[in-house]
Design a protein around this motif. Structure first.
Motif, PDB file in Angstrom:
ATOM      1  N   VAL A 104       0.843  -1.205   0.000  1.00 14.07           N
ATOM      2  CA  VAL A 104       0.000   0.000   0.000  1.00 14.07           C
ATOM      3  C   VAL A 104       0.877   1.254   0.000  1.00 14.07           C
ATOM      4  CG1 VAL A 104      -1.671   1.348   1.343  1.00 14.07           C
ATOM      5  CG2 VAL A 104      -2.005  -1.108   1.062  1.00 14.07           C
ATOM      6  N   ALA A 105       1.892   1.277   0.854  1.00 13.58           N
ATOM      7  CA  ALA A 105       2.791   2.432   0.933  1.00 13.58           C
ATOM      8  C   ALA A 105       3.558   2.623  -0.369  1.00 13.58           C
ATOM      9  CB  ALA A 105       3.758   2.275   2.107  1.00 13.58           C
ATOM     10  N   LEU A 106       4.088   1.544  -0.916  1.00 12.31           N
ATOM     11  CA  LEU A 106       4.842   1.640  -2.175  1.00 12.31           C
ATOM     12  C   LEU A 106       3.949   2.123  -3.313  1.00 12.31           C
ATOM     13  CD1 LEU A 106       6.949  -1.627  -1.901  1.00 12.31           C
ATOM     14  CD2 LEU A 106       7.830   0.723  -1.833  1.00 12.31           C
ATOM     15  N   HIS A 107       2.737   1.626  -3.357  1.00 10.43           N
ATOM     16  CA  HIS A 107       1.807   2.043  -4.407  1.00 10.43           C
ATOM     17  C   HIS A 107       1.506   3.533  -4.292  1.00 10.43           C
ATOM     18  CE1 HIS A 107      -2.076   2.378  -6.531  1.00 10.43           C
ATOM     19  NE2 HIS A 107      -1.476   1.545  -7.365  1.00 10.43           N
ATOM     20  N   ALA A 108       1.294   4.005  -3.073  1.00 12.91           N
ATOM     21  CA  ALA A 108       1.021   5.425  -2.854  1.00 12.91           C
ATOM     22  C   ALA A 108       2.196   6.302  -3.275  1.00 12.91           C
ATOM     23  CB  ALA A 108       0.680   5.676  -1.388  1.00 12.91           C
ATOM     24  N   LEU A 109       3.398   5.749  -3.209  1.00 15.15           N
ATOM     25  CA  LEU A 109       4.601   6.485  -3.610  1.00 15.15           C
ATOM     26  C   LEU A 109       4.905   6.340  -5.102  1.00 15.15           C
ATOM     27  CD1 LEU A 109       6.844   5.641  -0.536  1.00 15.15           C
ATOM     28  CD2 LEU A 109       5.869   7.884  -1.130  1.00 15.15           C
ATOM     29  N   GLY A 110       4.005   5.689  -5.827  1.00 11.86           N
ATOM     30  CA  GLY A 110       4.182   5.548  -7.271  1.00 11.86           C
ATOM     31  C   GLY A 110       5.076   4.386  -7.680  1.00 11.86           C
ATOM     32  N   GLN A 111       5.389   3.505  -6.752  1.00 10.65           N
ATOM     33  CA  GLN A 111       6.242   2.355  -7.037  1.00 10.65           C
ATOM     34  C   GLN A 111       5.357   1.127  -7.265  1.00 10.65           C
ATOM     35  OE1 GLN A 111       9.488   1.988  -4.220  1.00 10.65           O
ATOM     36  NE2 GLN A 111       9.456   4.191  -3.874  1.00 10.65           N
ATOM     37  N   SER A 112       4.543   1.221  -8.318  1.00  6.64           N
ATOM     38  CA  SER A 112       3.513   0.208  -8.562  1.00  6.64           C
ATOM     39  C   SER A 112       4.075  -1.187  -8.763  1.00  6.64           C
ATOM     40  CB  SER A 112       2.664   0.603  -9.765  1.00  6.64           C
ATOM     41  OG  SER A 112       1.975   1.799  -9.489  1.00  6.64           O
ATOM     42  N   GLN A 113       5.136  -1.327  -9.518  1.00  3.87           N
ATOM     43  CA  GLN A 113       5.684  -2.664  -9.784  1.00  3.87           C
ATOM     44  C   GLN A 113       6.140  -3.330  -8.494  1.00  3.87           C
ATOM     45  OE1 GLN A 113       5.466  -4.350 -12.659  1.00  3.87           O
ATOM     46  NE2 GLN A 113       6.214  -6.086 -11.490  1.00  3.87           N
ATOM     47  N   SER A 114       6.816  -2.582  -7.642  1.00  2.67           N
ATOM     48  CA  SER A 114       7.236  -3.135  -6.345  1.00  2.67           C
ATOM     49  C   SER A 114       6.033  -3.488  -5.489  1.00  2.67           C
ATOM     50  CB  SER A 114       8.124  -2.136  -5.607  1.00  2.67           C
ATOM     51  OG  SER A 114       9.344  -1.954  -6.292  1.00  2.67           O
ATOM     52  N   ALA A 115       5.011  -2.647  -5.545  1.00  2.00           N
ATOM     53  CA  ALA A 115       3.783  -2.922  -4.785  1.00  2.00           C
ATOM     54  C   ALA A 115       3.124  -4.199  -5.283  1.00  2.00           C
ATOM     55  CB  ALA A 115       2.821  -1.745  -4.899  1.00  2.00           C
ATOM     56  N   PHE A 116       3.016  -4.354  -6.603  1.00  6.55           N
ATOM     57  CA  PHE A 116       2.405  -5.559  -7.173  1.00  6.55           C
ATOM     58  C   PHE A 116       3.161  -6.807  -6.725  1.00  6.55           C
ATOM     59  CE2 PHE A 116       0.874  -3.006 -11.108  1.00  6.55           C
ATOM     60  CZ  PHE A 116      -0.149  -2.435 -10.361  1.00  6.55           C
ATOM     61  N   GLU A 117       4.490  -6.718  -6.712  1.00  3.31           N
ATOM     62  CA  GLU A 117       5.302  -7.857  -6.279  1.00  3.31           C
ATOM     63  C   GLU A 117       5.027  -8.209  -4.824  1.00  3.31           C
ATOM     64  OE1 GLU A 117       9.300  -6.646  -7.129  1.00  3.31           O
ATOM     65  OE2 GLU A 117       8.962  -6.724  -9.301  1.00  3.31           O
ATOM     66  N   ARG A 118       4.882  -7.199  -3.942  1.00  7.78           N
ATOM     67  CA  ARG A 118       4.596  -7.456  -2.530  1.00  7.78           C
ATOM     68  C   ARG A 118       3.227  -8.113  -2.366  1.00  7.78           C
ATOM     69  NH1 ARG A 118       8.712  -4.939  -3.334  1.00  7.78           N
ATOM     70  NH2 ARG A 118      10.155  -4.195  -1.764  1.00  7.78           N
ATOM     71  N   TRP A 119       2.211  -7.592  -3.085  1.00  4.73           N
ATOM     72  CA  TRP A 119       0.877  -8.188  -2.984  1.00  4.73           C
ATOM     73  C   TRP A 119       0.890  -9.641  -3.456  1.00  4.73           C
ATOM     74  CZ3 TRP A 119      -0.778  -2.943  -5.009  1.00  4.73           C
ATOM     75  CH2 TRP A 119      -1.299  -2.156  -3.974  1.00  4.73           C
ATOM     76  N   GLN A 120       1.604  -9.896  -4.557  1.00  8.83           N
ATOM     77  CA  GLN A 120       1.666 -11.273  -5.052  1.00  8.83           C
ATOM     78  C   GLN A 120       2.365 -12.186  -4.054  1.00  8.83           C
ATOM     79  OE1 GLN A 120       3.421 -10.344  -8.842  1.00  8.83           O
ATOM     80  NE2 GLN A 120       1.430 -10.293  -9.872  1.00  8.83           N
ATOM     81  N   ARG A 121       3.439 -11.697  -3.425  1.00  7.87           N
ATOM     82  CA  ARG A 121       4.120 -12.496  -2.390  1.00  7.87           C
ATOM     83  C   ARG A 121       3.211 -12.720  -1.192  1.00  7.87           C
ATOM     84  NH1 ARG A 121       9.548  -9.697  -1.124  1.00  7.87           N
ATOM     85  NH2 ARG A 121       9.245 -10.759   0.848  1.00  7.87           N
ATOM     86  N   ALA A 122       2.427 -11.702  -0.839  1.00  9.17           N
ATOM     87  CA  ALA A 122       1.499 -11.838   0.293  1.00  9.17           C
ATOM     88  C   ALA A 122       0.465 -12.921   0.010  1.00  9.17           C
ATOM     89  CB  ALA A 122       0.805 -10.502   0.579  1.00  9.17           C
ATOM     90  N   ILE A 123       0.001 -12.974  -1.222  1.00  9.52           N
ATOM     91  CA  ILE A 123      -0.972 -13.999  -1.603  1.00  9.52           C
ATOM     92  C   ILE A 123      -0.360 -15.389  -1.441  1.00  9.52           C
ATOM     93  CG2 ILE A 123      -2.272 -14.971  -3.544  1.00  9.52           C
ATOM     94  CD1 ILE A 123      -2.581 -11.989  -4.512  1.00  9.52           C
ATOM     95  N   VAL A 124       0.828 -15.572  -1.968  1.00 13.14           N
ATOM     96  CA  VAL A 124       1.512 -16.871  -1.888  1.00 13.14           C
ATOM     97  C   VAL A 124       1.807 -17.245  -0.440  1.00 13.14           C
ATOM     98  CG1 VAL A 124       3.640 -18.103  -2.487  1.00 13.14           C
ATOM     99  CG2 VAL A 124       2.476 -16.707  -4.210  1.00 13.14           C
ATOM    100  N   GLU A 125       2.375 -16.297   0.317  1.00  6.57           N
ATOM    101  CA  GLU A 125       2.743 -16.571   1.715  1.00  6.57           C
ATOM    102  C   GLU A 125       1.519 -16.925   2.551  1.00  6.57           C
ATOM    103  OE1 GLU A 125       5.714 -16.683   3.299  1.00  6.57           O
ATOM    104  OE2 GLU A 125       6.797 -16.296   1.448  1.00  6.57           O
ATOM    105  N   SER A 126       0.456 -16.151   2.399  1.00  9.19           N
ATOM    106  CA  SER A 126      -0.717 -16.395   3.241  1.00  9.19           C
ATOM    107  C   SER A 126      -1.413 -17.699   2.862  1.00  9.19           C
ATOM    108  CB  SER A 126      -1.687 -15.219   3.179  1.00  9.19           C
ATOM    109  OG  SER A 126      -2.087 -14.962   1.854  1.00  9.19           O
ATOM    110  N   ARG A 127      -1.435 -18.013   1.580  1.00  3.42           N
ATOM    111  CA  ARG A 127      -2.039 -19.290   1.173  1.00  3.42           C
ATOM    112  C   ARG A 127      -1.247 -20.464   1.700  1.00  3.42           C
ATOM    113  NH1 ARG A 127      -3.796 -17.872  -5.032  1.00  3.42           N
ATOM    114  NH2 ARG A 127      -5.652 -16.671  -4.456  1.00  3.42           N
TER     115      ARG A 127
END
Length: 95
Positions: free
Chosen positions: A47-70
């Motif tokens: 969320v913080a990275l996305h707000a700072l305009g670092q969308s690609q890094s944000a997308f990578e974190r969300w995807q890792r969160a999905i994998v980790e939590s599953r």
């Protein structure tokens, strides 16, 4: 507590402060071995990275969160990460 502080910073639009808080949270997660909170930290960082305009890094974190939590069977964090990722890709608010 650091994750709650990170969430507050994100909701107040204080993205740099959120990134500092989430770094503290990662250290505490590692120190105490509370890996179940790792996906939540990744979501907050995204969320913080996305707000700072670092969308690609944000997308990578969300995807890792999905994998980790599953992998831990934590569907709440997986669903939250997926919702935030989908919203970000549509250009909608992510919080």
């Amino acid at each position: 507590m650091e994750l709650i502080l990170t969430d507050c910073h994100n909701r107040l639009g204080m993205s740099q402060a959120a990134l500092k808080s989430v770094e503290q949270a990662y250290g505490l997660i590692e120190f105490y071995g509370t890996n179940s909170l790792y996906a939540a930290a990744l979501c907050q960082e995204a969320v913080a990275l996305h707000a700072l305009g670092q969308s690609q890094s944000a997308f990578e974190r969300w995807q890792r969160a999905i994998v980790e939590s599953r992998s831990l069977g934590l569907s709440v964090f997986s669903q939250r990460a997926q919702r935030q990722l989908d919203a970000a890709m549509r250009g909608a608010p992510v919080i």
